[in-house]
Design a protein around this motif. Structure first.
Motif, PDB file in Angstrom:
ATOM      1  N   ASN A 299      88.502 -58.699  44.649  1.00 23.21           N
ATOM      2  CA  ASN A 299      87.396 -59.205  43.815  1.00 23.21           C
ATOM      3  C   ASN A 299      86.121 -58.389  44.020  1.00 23.21           C
ATOM      4  O   ASN A 299      85.033 -58.940  44.173  1.00 23.21           O
ATOM      5  N   ALA A 300      86.273 -57.061  44.007  1.00 20.78           N
ATOM      6  CA  ALA A 300      85.125 -56.199  44.294  1.00 20.78           C
ATOM      7  C   ALA A 300      84.617 -55.482  43.058  1.00 20.78           C
ATOM      8  O   ALA A 300      85.393 -55.096  42.182  1.00 20.78           O
ATOM      9  N   VAL A 301      83.304 -55.305  43.004  1.00 22.63           N
ATOM     10  CA  VAL A 301      82.693 -54.388  42.045  1.00 22.63           C
ATOM     11  C   VAL A 301      82.025 -53.270  42.843  1.00 22.63           C
ATOM     12  O   VAL A 301      81.519 -53.486  43.949  1.00 22.63           O
ATOM     13  N   PHE A 302      82.057 -52.072  42.263  1.00 22.39           N
ATOM     14  CA  PHE A 302      81.525 -50.869  42.906  1.00 22.39           C
ATOM     15  C   PHE A 302      80.260 -50.482  42.173  1.00 22.39           C
ATOM     16  O   PHE A 302      80.287 -50.138  40.996  1.00 22.39           O
ATOM     17  N   LYS A 303      79.105 -50.600  42.862  1.00 20.91           N
ATOM     18  CA  LYS A 303      77.810 -50.416  42.204  1.00 20.91           C
ATOM     19  C   LYS A 303      76.951 -49.423  43.005  1.00 20.91           C
ATOM     20  O   LYS A 303      76.100 -49.833  43.798  1.00 20.91           O
ATOM     21  N   PRO A 304      77.164 -48.134  42.824  1.00 20.08           N
ATOM     22  CA  PRO A 304      76.351 -47.159  43.572  1.00 20.08           C
ATOM     23  C   PRO A 304      74.856 -47.290  43.246  1.00 20.08           C
ATOM     24  O   PRO A 304      74.487 -47.563  42.097  1.00 20.08           O
ATOM     25  N   ILE A 305      74.041 -47.091  44.252  1.00 19.95           N
ATOM     26  CA  ILE A 305      72.586 -47.076  44.081  1.00 19.95           C
ATOM     27  C   ILE A 305      72.210 -45.657  43.649  1.00 19.95           C
ATOM     28  O   ILE A 305      72.333 -44.715  44.434  1.00 19.95           O
ATOM     29  N   ALA A 306      71.803 -45.494  42.408  1.00 16.29           N
ATOM     30  CA  ALA A 306      71.445 -44.165  41.897  1.00 16.29           C
ATOM     31  C   ALA A 306      70.106 -43.757  42.506  1.00 16.29           C
ATOM     32  O   ALA A 306      69.043 -44.191  42.063  1.00 16.29           O
ATOM     33  N   SER A 307      70.167 -42.936  43.553  1.00 15.88           N
ATOM     34  CA  SER A 307      68.966 -42.655  44.329  1.00 15.88           C
ATOM     35  C   SER A 307      69.119 -41.332  45.054  1.00 15.88           C
ATOM     36  O   SER A 307      70.221 -40.969  45.472  1.00 15.88           O
ATOM     37  N   ILE A 308      68.017 -40.613  45.245  1.00 21.24           N
ATOM     38  CA  ILE A 308      68.072 -39.402  46.069  1.00 21.24           C
ATOM     39  C   ILE A 308      67.587 -39.681  47.492  1.00 21.24           C
ATOM     40  O   ILE A 308      67.354 -38.756  48.262  1.00 21.24           O
ATOM     41  N   TRP A 309      67.496 -40.957  47.839  1.00 18.91           N
ATOM     42  CA  TRP A 309      67.080 -41.322  49.195  1.00 18.91           C
ATOM     43  C   TRP A 309      68.262 -41.360  50.173  1.00 18.91           C
ATOM     44  O   TRP A 309      68.123 -41.830  51.292  1.00 18.91           O
ATOM     45  N   ALA A 313      68.619 -45.087  51.022  1.00 20.07           N
ATOM     46  CA  ALA A 313      68.470 -45.905  49.810  1.00 20.07           C
ATOM     47  C   ALA A 313      68.602 -47.382  50.162  1.00 20.07           C
ATOM     48  O   ALA A 313      68.091 -48.250  49.445  1.00 20.07           O
ATOM     49  N   GLY A 314      69.278 -47.674  51.282  1.00 22.49           N
ATOM     50  CA  GLY A 314      69.438 -49.057  51.720  1.00 22.49           C
ATOM     51  C   GLY A 314      68.501 -49.470  52.830  1.00 22.49           C
ATOM     52  O   GLY A 314      68.694 -50.512  53.455  1.00 22.49           O
ATOM     53  N   ARG A 315      67.474 -48.675  53.069  1.00 18.68           N
ATOM     54  CA  ARG A 315      66.622 -48.897  54.246  1.00 18.68           C
ATOM     55  C   ARG A 315      65.401 -49.764  53.967  1.00 18.68           C
ATOM     56  O   ARG A 315      64.659 -50.096  54.870  1.00 18.68           O
ATOM     57  N   GLY A 316      65.188 -50.097  52.688  1.00 18.77           N
ATOM     58  CA  GLY A 316      64.035 -50.945  52.384  1.00 18.77           C
ATOM     59  C   GLY A 316      62.741 -50.191  52.238  1.00 18.77           C
ATOM     60  O   GLY A 316      61.657 -50.778  52.335  1.00 18.77           O
ATOM     61  N   ILE A 317      62.809 -48.881  51.972  1.00 16.60           N
ATOM     62  CA  ILE A 317      61.596 -48.061  51.891  1.00 16.60           C
ATOM     63  C   ILE A 317      61.185 -47.787  50.449  1.00 16.60           C
ATOM     64  O   ILE A 317      60.009 -47.829  50.101  1.00 16.60           O
ATOM     65  N   ASN A 318      62.181 -47.487  49.601  1.00 23.41           N
ATOM     66  CA  ASN A 318      61.906 -47.073  48.222  1.00 23.41           C
ATOM     67  C   ASN A 318      62.021 -48.259  47.265  1.00 23.41           C
ATOM     68  O   ASN A 318      63.065 -48.899  47.189  1.00 23.41           O
ATOM     69  N   ARG A 319      60.957 -48.550  46.538  1.00 22.22           N
ATOM     70  CA  ARG A 319      60.891 -49.768  45.727  1.00 22.22           C
ATOM     71  C   ARG A 319      62.024 -49.875  44.717  1.00 22.22           C
ATOM     72  O   ARG A 319      62.638 -50.926  44.569  1.00 22.22           O
ATOM     73  N   ALA A 320      62.333 -48.783  44.017  1.00 23.19           N
ATOM     74  CA  ALA A 320      63.381 -48.839  42.983  1.00 23.19           C
ATOM     75  C   ALA A 320      64.732 -49.196  43.605  1.00 23.19           C
ATOM     76  O   ALA A 320      65.499 -49.986  43.035  1.00 23.19           O
ATOM     77  N   ASP A 321      65.021 -48.630  44.768  1.00 21.60           N
ATOM     78  CA  ASP A 321      66.277 -48.931  45.448  1.00 21.60           C
ATOM     79  C   ASP A 321      66.305 -50.384  45.921  1.00 21.60           C
ATOM     80  O   ASP A 321      67.319 -51.080  45.805  1.00 21.60           O
ATOM     81  N   ILE A 325      69.101 -53.287  44.789  1.00 17.79           N
ATOM     82  CA  ILE A 325      69.890 -54.090  45.742  1.00 17.79           C
ATOM     83  C   ILE A 325      69.631 -55.575  45.514  1.00 17.79           C
ATOM     84  O   ILE A 325      70.561 -56.380  45.416  1.00 17.79           O
ATOM     85  N   ASP A 326      68.358 -55.945  45.397  1.00 14.05           N
ATOM     86  CA  ASP A 326      67.998 -57.354  45.225  1.00 14.05           C
ATOM     87  C   ASP A 326      68.573 -57.923  43.926  1.00 14.05           C
ATOM     88  O   ASP A 326      69.118 -59.030  43.910  1.00 14.05           O
ATOM     89  N   ASP A 327      68.487 -57.156  42.831  1.00 14.68           N
ATOM     90  CA  ASP A 327      69.019 -57.622  41.544  1.00 14.68           C
ATOM     91  C   ASP A 327      70.525 -57.858  41.619  1.00 14.68           C
ATOM     92  O   ASP A 327      71.051 -58.849  41.086  1.00 14.68           O
ATOM     93  N   ASN A 328      71.238 -56.941  42.275  1.00 12.00           N
ATOM     94  CA  ASN A 328      72.686 -57.094  42.392  1.00 12.00           C
ATOM     95  C   ASN A 328      73.064 -58.251  43.309  1.00 12.00           C
ATOM     96  O   ASN A 328      74.069 -58.930  43.078  1.00 12.00           O
ATOM     97  N   LEU A 329      72.249 -58.504  44.317  1.00 11.05           N
ATOM     98  CA  LEU A 329      72.495 -59.674  45.174  1.00 11.05           C
ATOM     99  C   LEU A 329      72.275 -60.968  44.394  1.00 11.05           C
ATOM    100  O   LEU A 329      73.033 -61.931  44.550  1.00 11.05           O
ATOM    101  N   LYS A 330      71.269 -60.989  43.535  1.00 10.81           N
ATOM    102  CA  LYS A 330      71.028 -62.179  42.708  1.00 10.81           C
ATOM    103  C   LYS A 330      72.215 -62.441  41.786  1.00 10.81           C
ATOM    104  O   LYS A 330      72.660 -63.595  41.632  1.00 10.81           O
ATOM    105  N   ARG A 331      72.749 -61.368  41.188  1.00 12.71           N
ATOM    106  CA  ARG A 331      73.902 -61.522  40.321  1.00 12.71           C
ATOM    107  C   ARG A 331      75.119 -62.017  41.092  1.00 12.71           C
ATOM    108  O   ARG A 331      75.860 -62.874  40.631  1.00 12.71           O
ATOM    109  N   LEU A 332      75.320 -61.456  42.273  1.00 14.78           N
ATOM    110  CA  LEU A 332      76.463 -61.845  43.096  1.00 14.78           C
ATOM    111  C   LEU A 332      76.367 -63.319  43.513  1.00 14.78           C
ATOM    112  O   LEU A 332      77.350 -64.060  43.432  1.00 14.78           O
TER     113      LEU A 332
END
Length: 339
Positions: A299-309, A313-321, A325-332
């Protein structure tokens, strides 16, 4: 002290060693509801402590403490939970036993069930080594975990990731001329080289080419390497780092009696709804590895974070990233298993 301690007592590790008087440091956010079904577990990553996870917790966010009871358990070896730096002899410093991801999640399960009486977890989420723990939760407790969301974290340490961690370890070993009996002589200053080794892996080539370090307040590349990478690693205890490096290098959700090394079986056994979010330019935990894993989780979806960080990209530094992450967590979290 802004966290709590859960005493585990004397614990038998996967290695066969018994670690006496072990403990988990953890922090909670929000309130556990009457049904005890609003639980999110959010383990820490390599080198991080609970405060580094707080960027993803807040009112109006997916991890909203007004709606959820969020438990952030600290990784063993990170300096707050049982670690080389806070364990008395004979398991102090370089003598700390080998701890696996499986051990960590087993102890977190004890915290969740024994301290709070929780039987269902709405979500396990995590970055990097926190992501590995999310996968492990799904594989170890498939009936308990309803959703997992690993971002920039893999379900096992693939060869590339192992080699990167080996390079970081080699920098410390070089400081004592590869002499294991001299490991206890390591100091925080020896972490300087580790930071420099990791600097080329944590972020992407494009990040450096486009000089995005300027967004973090550094005018020159040399200043960034020293002020960001060296400084962050020199704040860590070298023995804690060696312990976490071992944990990271030997991470594999199938390396336990349940799956006996059958990695694909472990992935297929995860029943949780899964949102797997690699960084698209991650050099450390490449998106390809996550894609292999996501294809085998029912039951997995694969959702790469389109980012050059890169990995960060998962460190909480770049606002767009962060928003991705937050939007996809809300959907999940809005999804139901059969909905």
């Amino acid at each position: 002290m802004d966290y709590e301690i859960f005493n585990l007592g004397d614990v038998a590790l996967q290695s066969g060693v018994t670690l006496p008087n072990a403990f988990l440091a953890y922090k909670t956010y929000g309130q556990l509801n009457e049904k005890k079904d609003n639980v999110i577990v959010y383990p820490t990553a390599f080198g991080d402590q609970h405060v580094q996870n707080e960027w993803l917790i807040g009112n109006g966010m997916a991890l909203d403490p007004r709606d959820y009871f969020i438990i952030v358990p600290n990784l063993l070896g990170n300096g707050l939970s049982s670690s080389p730096s806070n364990t008395p002899p004979p398991f102090d410093r370089a003598h700390f036993p080998q701890v696996t991801i499986y051990d960590n999640v087993k102890f977190q399960h004890r915290l969740v069930t024994e301290a709070f009486g929780i039987e269902k977890i709405a979500l396990v989420v995590g970055w990097s080594m926190g992501g590995i723990q999310a996968f492990q939760w799904g594989a170890s407790y498939p009936d308990m975990v309803e959703r997992i969301a690993p971002f920039a974290g893999v379900a096992k340490t693939w060869p590339q990731t192992y080699v990167v961690l080996e390079g970081m370890k080699a920098a410390l070993m070089a400081a004592v001329r590869l002499a294991p009996h001299q490991l206890s002589e390591l100091t925080a200053a020896d972490m300087r080289a580790v930071g420099r080794v990791y600097a080329g892996w944590g972020l992407s080539q494009a990040f450096y080419r486009e000089e995005l370090y300027r967004e973090l307040g550094f005018d020159a590349l040399t200043d960034f390497v020293a002020g960001f990478w060296e400084d962050s690693f020199m704040q860590m205890d070298p023995h804690n780092v060696l312990a976490m490096l071992w944990t990271g290098q030997h991470a594999d959700i199938s390396a336990n009696p349940t799956y006996n090394g059958d990695f694909d079986k472990a992935l297929r056994s995860i029943r949780a709804l899964a949102c797997v979010m690699p960084g698209s330019t991650d050099l450390f935990c490449p998106a390809d590895d996550n894609e292999y894993e996501a294809k085998r989780i029912p039951n997995a979806v694969f959702k790469p974070i389109a980012s050059i960080w890169g990995h960060f990209a998962g460190r909480g530094i770049n606002r767009a990233d962060n928003e991705w992450i937050d939007d996809n967590l809300k959907r999940l979290l809005a999804l139901r298993k059969n909905g």
